[in-house]
Design an enzyme around this catalytic site. Sequence first.
Site, PDB file in Angstrom:
ATOM      1  N   SER A 165       0.837  -1.191   0.000  1.00 61.21           N
ATOM      2  CA  SER A 165       0.000   0.000   0.000  1.00 61.21           C
ATOM      3  C   SER A 165       0.875   1.245   0.000  1.00 61.21           C
ATOM      4  O   SER A 165       2.102   1.155   0.059  1.00 61.21           O
ATOM      5  CB  SER A 165      -0.893   0.000   1.236  1.00 61.21           C
ATOM      6  N   LYS A 166       0.201   2.377  -0.034  1.00 62.86           N
ATOM      7  CA  LYS A 166       0.909   3.659  -0.062  1.00 62.86           C
ATOM      8  C   LYS A 166       1.928   3.767   1.055  1.00 62.86           C
ATOM      9  O   LYS A 166       2.961   4.396   0.917  1.00 62.86           O
ATOM     10  CB  LYS A 166      -0.096   4.807   0.053  1.00 62.86           C
ATOM     11  N   ARG A 167       1.591   3.136   2.207  1.00 62.00           N
ATOM     12  CA  ARG A 167       2.505   3.215   3.354  1.00 62.00           C
ATOM     13  C   ARG A 167       3.871   2.574   3.070  1.00 62.00           C
ATOM     14  O   ARG A 167       4.829   2.808   3.775  1.00 62.00           O
ATOM     15  CB  ARG A 167       1.870   2.565   4.582  1.00 62.00           C
ATOM     16  N   GLY A 212       5.663   3.169   0.699  1.00 55.60           N
ATOM     17  CA  GLY A 212       6.480   4.078  -0.109  1.00 55.60           C
ATOM     18  C   GLY A 212       6.004   4.046  -1.537  1.00 55.60           C
ATOM     19  O   GLY A 212       4.849   4.327  -1.798  1.00 55.60           O
TER      20      GLY A 212
END
Length: 474
Positions: A248-250, A252
């Site tokens: 996911s976006k988390r 990076g």
Amino acid sequence: MRVRLAPSPTGTLHIGTARTALFNWLFAKHEQGKFLIRIEDTDKERSKPEYTDNILDGLNWLGLNWDEEPIIQSNQIEQHRTAIKTLLHKGYAYRCFTTEAELDAMREEQKNSGQAPRYDNRHRNLNLEQQEAFKAEGRTAVIRFRIDDSAEITWRDMVRGQMSWKGSDLGGDMVIARRAPANEIGAPLYNLAVVVDDTAMDITHVIRGEDHIANTAKQILLYQALGLSIPNFAHTPLILNAEGRKLSKRDGVTSLSDFRAMGYTAEALANYMTLLGWSVPEGMEERFTIKKAGEMFSFDRVNKAGAKFDWDKLNWLNAQVLHEVPINLLLESIIPLWTEQGWNLPNQLWGKELVELIRPSLILLNDGIDQAKPFFEQPKLEQDGLKQLKIEGAIKALKTLLDLLENKPWDGVDTKQAKSLLSIAADSAGVKKGLIMKSLRAALLGKMQGPDLITTWSLLARIGQDRSRIRACL
Ligand code: GLU
């Protein structure tokens, strides 16, 4: 055989969507079918034209060419509405007048009694009088599609084999049109729109991520209610991060444009994304072009389990691509990076030789900035370079070499001449040839690590940078 990618333009092209696109494309190539695009832009608030551009641009860059003009979902709304009317007419769908507050209260109650949240189908069988009463209250309504708890939905998934879902696990009657005044049909929702559009586009195989499995069960019920023929389905495994959770976006970078900006090549990314879920047939190397993969592709070799994202493997593939790509193409891709730094090539041949020189140490295309920097800018003297120049005889050796060069500058072409100049300088300074070579490296690059010395010198000599750098050390 017709497949499609149906991205929502609510963000830039995500690596997961790109991988789904790739599997669709590979399957289409293998079956000599068509690969189509449908832009699912019905979420008006979050959809943006620049995301559509980004998605199409990314697919293009990866080499995933599509057939036919992309279909824009919002242009199909009338067809969606027609399907909703049919469902209403046949009694498969109904208006639900439950207010948001009532729905919240229902969910709260379910939560308190430990039940899974679901719509309790409370307005499924309203009689005319009850409906009129709600309308008279001025209530708005959504349109829901009946999902019988007893329904058993089965299909043969091309990746996962026999699949079976219970109607009771689908969360109750599903909303197919957004809230609107009670005599209108609100905006059609995803599952309904997909069924109508996939039918209109003659899609034979729906290939998408496994996060859509429950949608597939719902969509099959819609196909049946509308009397449409049901396509084949393949649900591809999710891409996982190192901890085994959905990437996911988390984590990076997840957007294809980020990978591109970091210096990954389209070829390596496409190669790597294919390996994210597909195991190569025996005897096939893991390094391949998508054209080759298209010849070999089948869903038998797509894994059910999630695919862990492995940076080392991606880097390895990227390095392979950069090491093998024709030098002219590599130069062409690197020049814009150099231009951004304000660096200009003295000439094409010089650029080609520089790229040839630094290429063995490239993992990312962008490494070509750091590696080329000392050829465009005077490097600063680093610790190890300084230490080298402090060795007894080093400066004397460089001075001797400089004197020779001042009398007869090296043109940077005849490498035999360069080697002989080094020998002469070493002899007349009374030092070993190794010392003069190491010291010359320190003088030219400021540090002891770097590419082949004679070629480095040659490139610098041709732009008149060798003597000035030696002189700066004395
Ligand atoms: N717009 C949906 C998505 O981006 C498409 C899913 C599908 O392929 O049906 O997830």
